[in-house]
Write a protein that holds these residues in place. Structure first.
Motif, PDB file in Angstrom:
ATOM      1  N   LYS A  72       0.802  -1.222   0.000  1.00  0.00           N
ATOM      2  CA  LYS A  72       0.000   0.000   0.000  1.00  0.00           C
ATOM      3  C   LYS A  72       0.839   1.277   0.000  1.00  0.00           C
ATOM      4  N   GLU A  73       2.090   1.176   0.486  1.00  0.00           N
ATOM      5  CA  GLU A  73       2.903   2.389   0.616  1.00  0.00           C
ATOM      6  C   GLU A  73       4.376   2.073   0.374  1.00  0.00           C
ATOM      7  N   GLU A  74       5.169   3.115   0.372  1.00  0.00           N
ATOM      8  CA  GLU A  74       6.585   2.994   0.049  1.00  0.00           C
ATOM      9  C   GLU A  74       7.324   2.044   1.002  1.00  0.00           C
ATOM     10  N   ALA A  75       6.987   2.072   2.280  1.00  0.00           N
ATOM     11  CA  ALA A  75       7.654   1.194   3.250  1.00  0.00           C
ATOM     12  C   ALA A  75       7.390  -0.282   2.927  1.00  0.00           C
ATOM     13  N   ASP A  76       6.165  -0.600   2.461  1.00  0.00           N
ATOM     14  CA  ASP A  76       5.847  -1.977   2.058  1.00  0.00           C
ATOM     15  C   ASP A  76       6.695  -2.377   0.846  1.00  0.00           C
ATOM     16  N   ALA A  77       6.857  -1.438  -0.089  1.00  0.00           N
ATOM     17  CA  ALA A  77       7.660  -1.704  -1.285  1.00  0.00           C
ATOM     18  C   ALA A  77       9.122  -1.920  -0.910  1.00  0.00           C
ATOM     19  N   ASP A  78       9.616  -1.186   0.080  1.00  0.00           N
ATOM     20  CA  ASP A  78      11.003  -1.361   0.540  1.00  0.00           C
ATOM     21  C   ASP A  78      11.253  -2.788   1.015  1.00  0.00           C
ATOM     22  N   ARG A  79      10.257  -3.397   1.654  1.00  0.00           N
ATOM     23  CA  ARG A  79      10.413  -4.752   2.206  1.00  0.00           C
ATOM     24  C   ARG A  79      10.567  -5.822   1.123  1.00  0.00           C
ATOM     25  N   ILE A  80      10.015  -5.577  -0.058  1.00  0.00           N
ATOM     26  CA  ILE A  80      10.110  -6.581  -1.124  1.00  0.00           C
ATOM     27  C   ILE A  80      11.134  -6.209  -2.195  1.00  0.00           C
ATOM     28  N   LEU A  81      11.750  -5.036  -2.078  1.00  0.00           N
ATOM     29  CA  LEU A  81      12.740  -4.582  -3.047  1.00  0.00           C
ATOM     30  C   LEU A  81      13.900  -5.584  -3.123  1.00  0.00           C
ATOM     31  N   GLY A  82      14.293  -5.963  -4.327  1.00  0.00           N
ATOM     32  CA  GLY A  82      15.375  -6.923  -4.528  1.00  0.00           C
ATOM     33  C   GLY A  82      14.929  -8.369  -4.505  1.00  0.00           C
ATOM     34  N   SER A  83      13.660  -8.617  -4.244  1.00  0.00           N
ATOM     35  CA  SER A  83      13.146  -9.988  -4.176  1.00  0.00           C
ATOM     36  C   SER A  83      12.955 -10.579  -5.565  1.00  0.00           C
ATOM     37  N   GLU A  84      13.121 -11.901  -5.641  1.00  0.00           N
ATOM     38  CA  GLU A  84      12.913 -12.612  -6.897  1.00  0.00           C
ATOM     39  C   GLU A  84      11.444 -12.968  -7.060  1.00  0.00           C
ATOM     40  N   ILE A  85      10.993 -12.977  -8.318  1.00  0.00           N
ATOM     41  CA  ILE A  85       9.602 -13.260  -8.662  1.00  0.00           C
ATOM     42  C   ILE A  85       9.534 -14.611  -9.383  1.00  0.00           C
ATOM     43  N   TYR A  86       8.545 -15.422  -9.021  1.00  0.00           N
ATOM     44  CA  TYR A  86       8.370 -16.744  -9.627  1.00  0.00           C
ATOM     45  C   TYR A  86       6.923 -16.949 -10.057  1.00  0.00           C
ATOM     46  N   LEU A  87       6.755 -17.836 -11.042  1.00  0.00           N
ATOM     47  CA  LEU A  87       5.434 -18.290 -11.478  1.00  0.00           C
ATOM     48  C   LEU A  87       5.460 -19.807 -11.571  1.00  0.00           C
ATOM     49  N   PRO A  88       4.294 -20.462 -11.418  1.00  0.00           N
ATOM     50  CA  PRO A  88       4.242 -21.919 -11.580  1.00  0.00           C
ATOM     51  C   PRO A  88       4.671 -22.336 -12.989  1.00  0.00           C
ATOM     52  N   LEU A  89       5.299 -23.506 -13.107  1.00  0.00           N
ATOM     53  CA  LEU A  89       5.804 -23.997 -14.388  1.00  0.00           C
ATOM     54  C   LEU A  89       4.737 -24.053 -15.472  1.00  0.00           C
ATOM     55  N   GLU A  90       3.480 -24.291 -15.089  1.00  0.00           N
ATOM     56  CA  GLU A  90       2.435 -24.396 -16.118  1.00  0.00           C
ATOM     57  C   GLU A  90       2.158 -23.068 -16.826  1.00  0.00           C
ATOM     58  N   PHE A  91       2.707 -21.955 -16.322  1.00  0.00           N
ATOM     59  CA  PHE A  91       2.547 -20.659 -16.984  1.00  0.00           C
ATOM     60  C   PHE A  91       3.551 -20.451 -18.117  1.00  0.00           C
ATOM     61  N   LEU A  92       4.538 -21.330 -18.215  1.00  0.00           N
ATOM     62  CA  LEU A  92       5.504 -21.192 -19.303  1.00  0.00           C
ATOM     63  C   LEU A  92       4.833 -21.473 -20.632  1.00  0.00           C
ATOM     64  N   PRO A  93       5.084 -20.655 -21.635  1.00  0.00           N
ATOM     65  CA  PRO A  93       4.530 -20.947 -22.964  1.00  0.00           C
ATOM     66  C   PRO A  93       5.142 -22.238 -23.502  1.00  0.00           C
ATOM     67  N   LYS A  94       4.356 -23.023 -24.220  1.00  0.00           N
ATOM     68  CA  LYS A  94       4.851 -24.266 -24.813  1.00  0.00           C
ATOM     69  C   LYS A  94       5.827 -23.931 -25.933  1.00  0.00           C
ATOM     70  N   LEU A  95       6.925 -24.668 -25.969  1.00  0.00           N
ATOM     71  CA  LEU A  95       7.912 -24.488 -27.022  1.00  0.00           C
ATOM     72  C   LEU A  95       7.874 -25.690 -27.950  1.00  0.00           C
ATOM     73  N   SER A  96       8.260 -25.483 -29.180  1.00  0.00           N
ATOM     74  CA  SER A  96       8.282 -26.590 -30.139  1.00  0.00           C
ATOM     75  C   SER A  96       9.576 -26.537 -30.932  1.00  0.00           C
ATOM     76  N   GLY A  97       9.753 -27.510 -31.801  1.00  0.00           N
ATOM     77  CA  GLY A  97      10.958 -27.566 -32.616  1.00  0.00           C
ATOM     78  C   GLY A  97      12.174 -27.769 -31.745  1.00  0.00           C
ATOM     79  N   ASN A  98      13.235 -27.049 -32.049  1.00  0.00           N
ATOM     80  CA  ASN A  98      14.478 -27.194 -31.301  1.00  0.00           C
ATOM     81  C   ASN A  98      14.597 -26.228 -30.128  1.00  0.00           C
ATOM     82  N   LYS A  99      13.496 -25.555 -29.791  1.00  0.00           N
ATOM     83  CA  LYS A  99      13.489 -24.690 -28.618  1.00  0.00           C
ATOM     84  C   LYS A  99      13.052 -25.510 -27.403  1.00  0.00           C
TER      85      LYS A  99
END
Length: 176
Positions: A72-99
């Motif tokens: 909600k505010e700048e202090a909250d943003a300070d707490r997550i600054l530098g953090s890594e972001i992840y998503l579940p594997l099923e969100f990856l776009p499907k690749l085909s061919g040699n990718k």
């Protein structure tokens, strides 16, 4: 959610406003695929914590400007600054061919044009400037560069990657 079930999407690199908005540097070739997210997992300590997105939009190519419901505010943003972001594997776009994604080919057999089966892929080393397949054959490890000139075909159904390695590379590892 465990990190093994997710992929790294990016990192919170800066605050954007006094109202808690942040900028996420996306680690992707196609940032536009992620400009309509509903939530992400933020790595806090040893945990992945879900954060829900109130609003997000692309900001200068590979940056995503995000307003989280929980921030909600700048202090909250300070707490997550530098953090890594992840998503579940099923969100990856499907690749085909040699990718392919590195995690999806672990366990595949490497089949060389001249040597035949040269091992099972046990990991990918992407910490150097040239990413390498790490394969194992008869108790020995082989390092094969990941390169469009070397990879000739990927057979996902039979879990096989066909390669044509430079002359002498395989014999360096497998011949005594």
């Amino acid at each position: 959610m465990r990190k093994e079930e997710c992929f790294y999407l990016g990192k919170i690199v800066s605050k954007y406003s006094f109202k808690g908005e942040v900028l996420i540097k996306l680690d992707t070739d196609e940032p536009e695929l992620y400009d309509n997210l509903e939530s992400v997992f933020i790595s806090l300590g040893n945990n992945l914590v879900p954060f829900f997105i109130q609003h997000c939009q692309l900001h200068r190519s590979s940056l995503l400007r995000v307003r989280f419901e929980e921030v909600k505010e700048e202090a909250d943003a300070d707490r997550i600054l530098g953090s890594e972001i992840y998503l579940p594997l099923e969100f990856l776009p499907k690749l085909s061919g040699n990718k392919f994604y590195y995690h999806e080919v672990i366990g595949f057999t490497l089949m060389d044009k001249n040597y035949g089966d040269i091992g099972t892929l046990i990991s990918v080393n992407d910490s150097a400037s040239q990413a390498l397949f790490v394969a194992e054959k008869q108790g020995k490890q082989l390092l094969i560069p990941i390169n469009d000139d070397i990879i000739t075909r990927i057979d996902r159904d039979n879990k096989t990657i066909f390669v044509e390695t430079p002359e002498g590379l395989v014999s360096l590892y497998l011949n005594d």
